[in-house]
Design an enzyme around this catalytic site. Structure first.
Site, PDB file in Angstrom:
ATOM      1  N   GLU A   1      -2.220 -35.475  12.911  1.00 20.48           N
ATOM      2  CA  GLU A   1      -0.854 -36.135  13.229  1.00 20.48           C
ATOM      3  C   GLU A   1      -0.230 -36.251  12.395  1.00 20.48           C
ATOM      4  OE1 GLU A   1       1.006 -36.938  15.254  1.00 20.48           O
ATOM      5  OE2 GLU A   1       0.974 -39.017  15.886  1.00 20.48           O
ATOM      6  N   ASP A   2       1.313 -35.897  12.447  1.00 22.95           N
ATOM      7  CA  ASP A   2       2.304 -35.925  11.240  1.00 22.95           C
ATOM      8  C   ASP A   2       2.370 -37.037  10.522  1.00 22.95           C
ATOM      9  OD1 ASP A   2       3.372 -37.572  13.406  1.00 22.95           O
ATOM     10  OD2 ASP A   2       5.157 -36.355  13.288  1.00 22.95           O
TER      11      ASP A   2
ATOM     12  N   ASP B   1       2.396 -44.700  11.997  1.00 23.34           N
ATOM     13  CA  ASP B   1       3.785 -45.797  11.634  1.00 23.34           C
ATOM     14  C   ASP B   1       3.161 -46.854  12.217  1.00 23.34           C
ATOM     15  OD1 ASP B   1       6.263 -46.572  11.121  1.00 23.34           O
ATOM     16  OD2 ASP B   1       7.014 -46.171  13.115  1.00 23.34           O
TER      17      ASP B   1
ATOM     18  N   PHE C   1      12.716 -43.846   7.065  1.00 20.08           N
ATOM     19  CA  PHE C   1      12.482 -42.988   8.192  1.00 20.08           C
ATOM     20  C   PHE C   1      12.602 -41.788   7.607  1.00 20.08           C
ATOM     21  CE2 PHE C   1      13.396 -40.374  11.907  1.00 20.08           C
ATOM     22  CZ  PHE C   1      12.599 -40.870  12.805  1.00 20.08           C
TER      23      PHE C   1
ATOM     24  N   ARG D   1      13.043 -30.835  11.763  1.00 23.71           N
ATOM     25  CA  ARG D   1      11.737 -30.333  11.820  1.00 23.71           C
ATOM     26  C   ARG D   1      11.664 -29.102  10.986  1.00 23.71           C
ATOM     27  NH1 ARG D   1       8.874 -33.232  15.673  1.00 23.71           N
ATOM     28  NH2 ARG D   1      10.257 -33.413  17.834  1.00 23.71           N
TER      29      ARG D   1
END
Ligand code: IMP
Length: 172
Positions: free
Chosen positions: A96-97, A100, A149, A162
């Site tokens: 997963e990136d 959060d 963010f 991206r």
């Protein structure tokens, strides 16, 4: 309104950390085949760099979920694309990136654990610990970051940024 991206993690720093993560993952499972499941689309660059750094036999698949619109979480996770292959008796690693709130990973771990893998672990390139809403286990973390963010290296803001080779903070 003009938006800029302030660099946070340079491409070579990310690359070096991923080499170390790949070695750590292989150390924890010296002989076995490892089946990696990348979470589209944010994990694509992490997934391809991590797998190319892995020794031994690896296989890959992808899953897609959606929980975000813009920079705000909706809190609701939807499955957009399931994996192609069954997970029975496999050593599975979710890639997963970023973790959060943890809601997405929590959903994915429950979904995939029900498929009967021999083991299920998770690798996340980034973690924002201060934002966690559910206490989800993450076995491998690339970098812990503050509540900002971030975009780049797969991470987007409304599908943009991206492609950046580094990770940066979106500021307006
Ligand atoms: P969680 O369910 O709140 O843990 O959110 C996980 C997902 O939210 C990630 O897979 C990302 O797609 C997205 N996300 C969370 N924080 C960021 C960020 O800082 N930049 C871009 N996407 C983010």
């Amino acid at each position: 309104m003009s938006v800029t991206v302030s660099p946070l993690l340079a491409a070579d720093v990310i690359h070096a950390r991923i080499q170390a993560l790949a070695a750590e993952i292989r150390r924890d499972n010296p002989a076995g085949d490892l089946h990696f499941i990348g979470v589209l689309k944010g994990s694509v660059f992490f997934m391809t760099d991590l797998l190319r750094a892995m020794a031994g036999t690896v296989t890959m698949d992808f899953i897609a979920v959606s929980s975000y619109a813009g920079t705000k979480t909706t809190g609701e996770v939807r499955l957009l694309k399931d994996v192609d292959r069954g997970l029975q008796d496999r050593h599975v690693i979710i890639v997963e990136d970023i973790v959060d709130t943890g809601l997405t990973l929590n959903y994915l771990q429950e979904l995939l654990r029900a498929r009967g893998p021999r083991s299920l672990r998770t690798a996340c390139l980034l973690s924002k610990p201060s934002r966690r809403k559910v206490n989800v286990p993450v076995d491998y973390i690339g970098f812990e970051i503050e509540d900002r963010f971030v975009v780049g290296y797969g991470l987007d803001y409304d599908e943009r940024y991206r492609h950046l080779p580094y990770i940066g903070v979106l500021t307006s």
